[in-house]
Design a protein around this motif. Structure first.
Motif, short mmCIF file in Angstrom:
data_model
loop_
_atom_site.label_atom_id
_atom_site.label_comp_id
_atom_site.label_asym_id
_atom_site.label_seq_id
_atom_site.Cartn_x
_atom_site.Cartn_y
_atom_site.Cartn_z
N LEU A 74 18.94 -11.90 3.05
CA LEU A 74 20.54 -12.22 2.50
C LEU A 74 20.88 -12.97 3.71
N PRO A 75 20.63 -12.57 5.18
CA PRO A 75 21.48 -13.12 6.11
C PRO A 75 21.24 -14.78 6.19
N THR A 120 28.55 -21.34 -2.60
CA THR A 120 28.16 -19.98 -2.81
C THR A 120 26.65 -19.54 -2.87
N ILE A 121 26.34 -18.40 -2.61
CA ILE A 121 25.13 -18.21 -2.71
C ILE A 121 24.57 -18.10 -4.26
N GLU A 122 25.42 -17.74 -5.11
CA GLU A 122 25.27 -18.16 -6.57
C GLU A 122 24.87 -19.39 -6.88
N PHE A 161 21.00 -20.01 -5.43
CA PHE A 161 20.06 -19.24 -6.01
C PHE A 161 20.33 -18.71 -7.36
N HIS A 162 19.38 -18.69 -8.06
CA HIS A 162 19.46 -18.47 -9.54
C HIS A 162 18.33 -17.31 -9.87
N ALA A 173 24.01 -21.16 2.34
CA ALA A 173 25.48 -21.52 1.67
C ALA A 173 26.47 -21.65 2.61
N ALA A 178 15.92 -10.99 -14.34
CA ALA A 178 16.67 -9.68 -14.18
C ALA A 178 17.82 -10.00 -13.47
N ALA A 202 20.25 -16.53 3.49
CA ALA A 202 20.83 -16.95 2.38
C ALA A 202 22.42 -17.28 2.73
N PHE A 203 23.07 -16.45 3.48
CA PHE A 203 24.37 -16.82 3.81
C PHE A 203 24.44 -18.02 4.67
N MET A 234 13.48 -15.98 -8.29
CA MET A 234 14.72 -16.55 -7.71
C MET A 234 14.27 -18.02 -7.50
N ASP A 287 11.62 -15.47 -1.20
CA ASP A 287 13.03 -15.65 -1.20
C ASP A 287 13.52 -15.43 0.44
N PRO A 288 14.53 -15.90 0.67
CA PRO A 288 15.24 -15.64 1.90
C PRO A 288 15.60 -14.36 2.09
#
Lengths: 65, 65
Positions: free
Chosen positions: A42-43, A55-57, A60-61, A49, A65, A45-46, A1, A39-40
DNA sequence: CTCATGTGACAAGGGTGCTTGACATCCCGG
DNA sequence: CCGGGATGTCAAGCACCCTTGTCACATGAG
């Protein structure tokens, strides 16, 4: 990521510590995300963002996968 | 963090175990995400988004923060 | 009834996310 | 030269993510 945190932070002229304060995490956490130590959650990452208005997308890339 | 995993999975007529296989995780992990025991890691959130053809923001919703 | 499938939940263990505290380096201002 | 901000990294500790293995229960097929 891979992530764009360092670039986005520097565009806003913030230190790692200042960004950490904005996100509610420590400066070491910001540094660890930027240097790819982990990696962070999910919270978090939100939170990133929302703070950067992206957006998260966009931040983060997935390497592969 | 609420999520739409159960709804999306049932729309595709998949068992928790089958979804777990598709995502590369155990059925207990899928069950735990659906029942809200914990949030996925960011890589797993990306895997879910990719599998369902949606963005992370379309699958996960911050309760408050 | 018997068996398979689907789901819910628990325990123990390993790896990761995040913390505080500390130490080192670098660069810039005084 | 000295001090301070900014960064990089380490250690120890706690909580969370995910694993395998297990037990339980419901449902439907044979």
């Amino acid at each position: 990521m891979r992530n764009e945190i360092r670039r986005l932070r520097e565009e806003r002229n913030l230190s790692q510590a200042a960004l950490g304060t904005e996100l509610g995490v420590s400066r070491q956490t910001v540094n660890s995300l930027e240097t790819g130590r982990y990696d962070p959650s999910l919270p978090l990452a939100f939170a990133l963002a929302r703070f950067f208005g992206l957006t998260i997308e966009e931040i983060f890339h997935a390497d592969d996968a």
